[in-house]
Scaffold this motif. Structure first.
Motif, PDB file in Angstrom:
ATOM      1  N   LEU A  95      -4.835 -69.551 -65.774  1.00 34.77           N
ATOM      2  CA  LEU A  95      -4.808 -68.110 -65.529  1.00 34.77           C
ATOM      3  C   LEU A  95      -3.528 -67.688 -64.811  1.00 34.77           C
ATOM      4  N   ASN A  96      -3.022 -68.519 -63.906  1.00 39.01           N
ATOM      5  CA  ASN A  96      -1.762 -68.198 -63.236  1.00 39.01           C
ATOM      6  C   ASN A  96      -0.622 -68.110 -64.236  1.00 39.01           C
ATOM      7  N   CYS A  97      -0.539 -69.072 -65.143  1.00 39.46           N
ATOM      8  CA  CYS A  97       0.522 -69.047 -66.157  1.00 39.46           C
ATOM      9  C   CYS A  97       0.361 -67.852 -67.091  1.00 39.46           C
ATOM     10  N   LEU A  98      -0.873 -67.592 -67.519  1.00 37.07           N
ATOM     11  CA  LEU A  98      -1.117 -66.484 -68.439  1.00 37.07           C
ATOM     12  C   LEU A  98      -0.784 -65.146 -67.797  1.00 37.07           C
ATOM     13  N   MET A  99      -1.246 -64.918 -66.572  1.00 35.31           N
ATOM     14  CA  MET A  99      -0.988 -63.662 -65.903  1.00 35.31           C
ATOM     15  C   MET A  99       0.501 -63.479 -65.567  1.00 35.31           C
ATOM     16  N   ALA A 100       1.165 -64.574 -65.246  1.00 39.33           N
ATOM     17  CA  ALA A 100       2.595 -64.487 -64.956  1.00 39.33           C
ATOM     18  C   ALA A 100       3.376 -64.102 -66.204  1.00 39.33           C
ATOM     19  N   ILE A 101       2.997 -64.670 -67.343  1.00 36.49           N
ATOM     20  CA  ILE A 101       3.686 -64.352 -68.596  1.00 36.49           C
ATOM     21  C   ILE A 101       3.420 -62.917 -69.025  1.00 36.49           C
ATOM     22  N   GLY A 103       2.482 -60.471 -67.156  1.00 41.44           N
ATOM     23  CA  GLY A 103       3.034 -59.514 -66.198  1.00 41.44           C
ATOM     24  C   GLY A 103       4.542 -59.447 -66.224  1.00 41.44           C
ATOM     25  N   ALA A 104       5.192 -60.539 -66.616  1.00 40.11           N
ATOM     26  CA  ALA A 104       6.655 -60.587 -66.580  1.00 40.11           C
ATOM     27  C   ALA A 104       7.282 -59.982 -67.826  1.00 40.11           C
ATOM     28  N   TYR A 105       6.685 -60.188 -68.981  1.00 41.01           N
ATOM     29  CA  TYR A 105       7.330 -59.726 -70.218  1.00 41.01           C
ATOM     30  C   TYR A 105       7.556 -58.213 -70.254  1.00 41.01           C
ATOM     31  N   PRO A 106       6.552 -57.363 -69.929  1.00 34.18           N
ATOM     32  CA  PRO A 106       6.831 -55.913 -69.960  1.00 34.18           C
ATOM     33  C   PRO A 106       7.960 -55.499 -69.019  1.00 34.18           C
ATOM     34  N   LEU A 107       8.159 -56.225 -67.940  1.00 36.71           N
ATOM     35  CA  LEU A 107       9.209 -55.856 -66.990  1.00 36.71           C
ATOM     36  C   LEU A 107      10.599 -56.209 -67.500  1.00 36.71           C
ATOM     37  N   THR A 108      10.683 -56.901 -68.630  1.00 35.00           N
ATOM     38  CA  THR A 108      11.980 -57.196 -69.239  1.00 35.00           C
ATOM     39  C   THR A 108      12.292 -56.273 -70.409  1.00 35.00           C
ATOM     40  N   VAL A 109      11.337 -55.431 -70.788  1.00 32.57           N
ATOM     41  CA  VAL A 109      11.551 -54.491 -71.895  1.00 32.57           C
ATOM     42  C   VAL A 109      12.330 -53.291 -71.365  1.00 32.57           C
ATOM     43  N   ARG A 110      13.516 -53.097 -71.868  1.00 34.35           N
ATOM     44  CA  ARG A 110      14.389 -52.040 -71.345  1.00 34.35           C
ATOM     45  C   ARG A 110      13.861 -50.644 -71.636  1.00 34.35           C
ATOM     46  N   SER A 111      13.081 -50.507 -72.708  1.00 36.16           N
ATOM     47  CA  SER A 111      12.573 -49.183 -73.063  1.00 36.16           C
ATOM     48  C   SER A 111      11.353 -48.780 -72.245  1.00 36.16           C
ATOM     49  N   LEU A 112      10.853 -49.651 -71.390  1.00 38.62           N
ATOM     50  CA  LEU A 112       9.673 -49.334 -70.587  1.00 38.62           C
ATOM     51  C   LEU A 112      10.042 -48.293 -69.532  1.00 38.62           C
ATOM     52  N   LEU A 164       9.519 -64.999 -60.986  1.00 36.40           N
ATOM     53  CA  LEU A 164      10.215 -66.155 -61.550  1.00 36.40           C
ATOM     54  C   LEU A 164      10.274 -66.088 -63.071  1.00 36.40           C
ATOM     55  N   VAL A 165       9.145 -65.785 -63.697  1.00 34.87           N
ATOM     56  CA  VAL A 165       9.106 -65.733 -65.154  1.00 34.87           C
ATOM     57  C   VAL A 165       9.950 -64.563 -65.666  1.00 34.87           C
ATOM     58  N   ARG A 166       9.880 -63.430 -64.999  1.00 30.81           N
ATOM     59  CA  ARG A 166      10.702 -62.280 -65.407  1.00 30.81           C
ATOM     60  C   ARG A 166      12.185 -62.618 -65.348  1.00 30.81           C
ATOM     61  N   THR A 167      12.590 -63.275 -64.274  1.00 29.99           N
ATOM     62  CA  THR A 167      13.993 -63.650 -64.138  1.00 29.99           C
ATOM     63  C   THR A 167      14.416 -64.605 -65.242  1.00 29.99           C
ATOM     64  N   PHE A 168      13.536 -65.516 -65.602  1.00 31.11           N
ATOM     65  CA  PHE A 168      13.847 -66.439 -66.694  1.00 31.11           C
ATOM     66  C   PHE A 168      13.934 -65.707 -68.021  1.00 31.11           C
ATOM     67  N   TRP A 188       3.757 -58.689 -79.234  1.00 30.10           N
ATOM     68  CA  TRP A 188       2.909 -59.863 -79.063  1.00 30.10           C
ATOM     69  C   TRP A 188       3.471 -61.058 -79.825  1.00 30.10           C
ATOM     70  N   GLN A 189       3.936 -60.819 -81.049  1.00 28.87           N
ATOM     71  CA  GLN A 189       4.521 -61.903 -81.835  1.00 28.87           C
ATOM     72  C   GLN A 189       5.821 -62.396 -81.211  1.00 28.87           C
ATOM     73  N   LEU A 190       6.619 -61.470 -80.696  1.00 26.39           N
ATOM     74  CA  LEU A 190       7.866 -61.865 -80.039  1.00 26.39           C
ATOM     75  C   LEU A 190       7.584 -62.733 -78.820  1.00 26.39           C
ATOM     76  N   LEU A 191       6.575 -62.354 -78.049  1.00 23.33           N
ATOM     77  CA  LEU A 191       6.269 -63.086 -76.822  1.00 23.33           C
ATOM     78  C   LEU A 191       5.743 -64.483 -77.109  1.00 23.33           C
ATOM     79  N   PHE A 192       4.746 -64.571 -77.996  1.00 25.35           N
ATOM     80  CA  PHE A 192       4.049 -65.847 -78.178  1.00 25.35           C
ATOM     81  C   PHE A 192       4.691 -66.755 -79.232  1.00 25.35           C
ATOM     82  N   LYS A 193       5.485 -66.210 -80.150  1.00 25.04           N
ATOM     83  CA  LYS A 193       6.088 -67.030 -81.187  1.00 25.04           C
ATOM     84  C   LYS A 193       7.573 -67.280 -81.003  1.00 25.04           C
ATOM     85  N   VAL A 194       8.233 -66.446 -80.204  1.00 21.80           N
ATOM     86  CA  VAL A 194       9.678 -66.590 -80.030  1.00 21.80           C
ATOM     87  C   VAL A 194      10.027 -66.968 -78.599  1.00 21.80           C
TER      88      VAL A 194
END
Length: 303
Positions: A95-101, A103-112, A164-168, A188-194
């Motif tokens: 759950l820590n890994c899942l929530m970190a991923i 939570g971090a991915y939307p914070l890297t989307v520039r259009s957010l 940490l995950v966002r920075t990566f 979702w495909q970009l996050l989990f497949k790329v």
């Protein structure tokens, strides 16, 4: 002739041998101070009970005795706590890994919209927590008190791991993301497949952080879990070493207890159970070592 004997200013000078020796000695002293407590606990756990009780063991084991480990292995309560810890570690780390991923991915989307404000907002609870009493009331009102979820759910989101995950994720080239969108990929495909397949280093970092933290955790169980059948392994160790509410001499079978009590002391059994509960989490490091250093550096240097 005099000119040829002059030193070339562009040549890198070698360091002083005395300085190298001094740094080596300092490093050895630090290593000794760090590792000796672990070594001391190990030799105390395998030495003769009489020598351990007399505190005559310092550098090498005196005698050889594994009866303490035999008693620990026979203890059903310890194995029950062990199984609880495995549940807490596996569920909590996932759950820590899942929530970190997530939570971090939307914070890297520039259009957010408001992305920078969200980043600043999530930093506040990282430095200023609500405290123990509000946390206890919240867990109680949610109906999690005295259940395994009281330990798993409150700790499944770590702001530090999200950062940490966002920075990566920010180190991943934008061209890779744009090419995925051009091919028709969704977020979702970009996050989990790329992104995730190339993010193994940072996932390994937060996984080992979570495993170590949950494995060593006992205070949450002390506050939220009055039922001893739900206690993790470290809470059992706390009762043995600190509270001394567990009589380790009763761990043996009834027909051999009288003979074992004359040989064993609670002191040695405490050392043995410390070793027994610490080694598994130490053995997890080699499995993550391949990605750990790389992920820690990439996840902390670039912003």
């Amino acid at each position: 002739m005099i000119t040829s004997l002059r030193r070339n200013p562009n040549v890198i000078r070698q360091g002083s041998i005395l300085i190298d020796i001094a740094f080596l000695l300092i490093a050895l002293i630090i290593c000794f101070i760090t590792l000796y407590p672990f070594y001391f606990v190990i030799i105390m756990s395998i030495s003769s009970p009489q020598e351990v009780a007399a505190m005559n063991v310092f550098w090498f084991p005196k005698g050889f005795f594994l009866g303490s480990y035999e008693l620990i292995i026979r203890d059903t309560k310890m194995w029950w706590a062990y199984s609880n810890t495995l549940i807490y570690v596996s569920a909590g780390a996932f759950l820590n890994c899942l929530m970190a991923i997530l939570g971090a991915y939307p914070l890297t989307v520039r259009s957010l919209m408001g992305r920078k404000w969200v980043v600043a907002f999530i930093l506040i609870p990282m430095y200023f927590a609500g405290g123990l009493i509000p946390s206890y009331l919240l867990v109680n009102q949610l109906g999690l008190y005295n259940t395994m979820f009281a330990v798993i759910i409150p700790g499944m989101v770590s702001i530090w791991n999200i950062i940490l995950v966002r920075t990566f994720f920010t180190t991943i080239p934008e061209g890779l993301k744009e090419s995925a969108f051009i091919d028709g990929a969704s977020h979702w495909q970009l996050l989990f497949k790329v992104i995730l397949p190339i993010s193994k280093p940072i996932i390994a970092v937060i996984a080992i952080y979570s495993i170590v933290a949950i494995w060593n955790s006992w205070f949450d169980a002390l506050v939220y879990l009055p039922n001893e059948k739900l206690h993790p392994l470290q809470m059992y160790l706390y009762r043995v070493v600190v509270q001394q509410s567990v009589d380790l001499k009763t761990l043996s079978l009834q027909d051999t207890r009288n003979a074992v009590e004359n040989m064993l002391s609670n002191i040695q059994l405490k050392y043995a159970i410390i070793v027994f509960t610490t080694l598994p989490v130490i053995f997890t490091y080699p499995f993550f070592q391949k990605y750990f250093i790389k992920g820690a550096l990439l996840g902390s240097l670039k912003e």
